[in-house]
Design a protein around this motif. Sequence first.
Motif, PDB file in Angstrom:
ATOM      1  N   CYS A 192     -16.129  42.239 -29.087  1.00  8.39           N
ATOM      2  CA  CYS A 192     -16.535  43.621 -28.840  1.00  8.39           C
ATOM      3  C   CYS A 192     -17.985  43.848 -29.240  1.00  8.39           C
ATOM      4  O   CYS A 192     -18.741  44.527 -28.535  1.00  8.39           O
ATOM      5  CB  CYS A 192     -15.632  44.586 -29.599  1.00  8.39           C
ATOM      6  SG  CYS A 192     -13.972  44.691 -28.934  1.00  8.39           S
ATOM      7  N   VAL A 237     -21.041  44.974 -26.711  1.00  9.73           N
ATOM      8  CA  VAL A 237     -21.881  46.148 -26.972  1.00  9.73           C
ATOM      9  C   VAL A 237     -23.351  45.759 -27.042  1.00  9.73           C
ATOM     10  O   VAL A 237     -24.213  46.454 -26.492  1.00  9.73           O
ATOM     11  CB  VAL A 237     -21.422  46.858 -28.272  1.00  9.73           C
ATOM     12  CG1 VAL A 237     -22.431  47.898 -28.717  1.00  9.73           C
ATOM     13  CG2 VAL A 237     -20.067  47.501 -28.065  1.00  9.73           C
ATOM     14  N   CYS A 238     -23.661  44.637 -27.679  1.00  9.43           N
ATOM     15  CA  CYS A 238     -25.049  44.186 -27.757  1.00  9.43           C
ATOM     16  C   CYS A 238     -25.609  43.850 -26.377  1.00  9.43           C
ATOM     17  O   CYS A 238     -26.758  44.185 -26.067  1.00  9.43           O
ATOM     18  CB  CYS A 238     -25.169  42.973 -28.676  1.00  9.43           C
ATOM     19  SG  CYS A 238     -24.975  43.374 -30.411  1.00  9.43           S
ATOM     20  N   MET A 276     -26.256  47.123 -24.552  1.00 13.20           N
ATOM     21  CA  MET A 276     -27.466  47.789 -25.049  1.00 13.20           C
ATOM     22  C   MET A 276     -28.727  47.080 -24.551  1.00 13.20           C
ATOM     23  O   MET A 276     -29.704  47.727 -24.179  1.00 13.20           O
ATOM     24  CB  MET A 276     -27.455  47.829 -26.582  1.00 13.20           C
ATOM     25  CG  MET A 276     -26.406  48.742 -27.159  1.00 13.20           C
ATOM     26  SD  MET A 276     -26.645  50.466 -26.711  1.00 13.20           S
ATOM     27  CE  MET A 276     -28.133  50.816 -27.608  1.00 13.20           C
TER      28      MET A 276
END
Length: 69
Positions: free
Chosen positions: A52, A56-57, A60
Motif C-alpha cells: 500500500c 501511494v508513493c 504521488m
Amino acid sequence: MKVVLICATLFIFFSMLMNSARKRGKLGENANRAVTGLATSMRIFVYGLLCCVVIVCCAMAWHMLGQQA
C-alpha cells in the motif's frame, strides 16, 4: 496512519516474543501452531502494508510528474 504503524510495530514485537518462546520449547503443541499462524498473518499484514505504501508513493510521484508537464 499512525495507529496502523503502531499496531504493526506491536504486532511484530509480540510475534517475535512468542516465536522466541516457541524456539526455546516453552510452549505446548497447540501454542506452537498458534504462534506459527500468528507469524504467517503478521508477514501477510506487513507485506500488504508495504504494498500500500509503494502504491501511494507511485501515485504521488505520477501526480507530481503530471503537474510539471
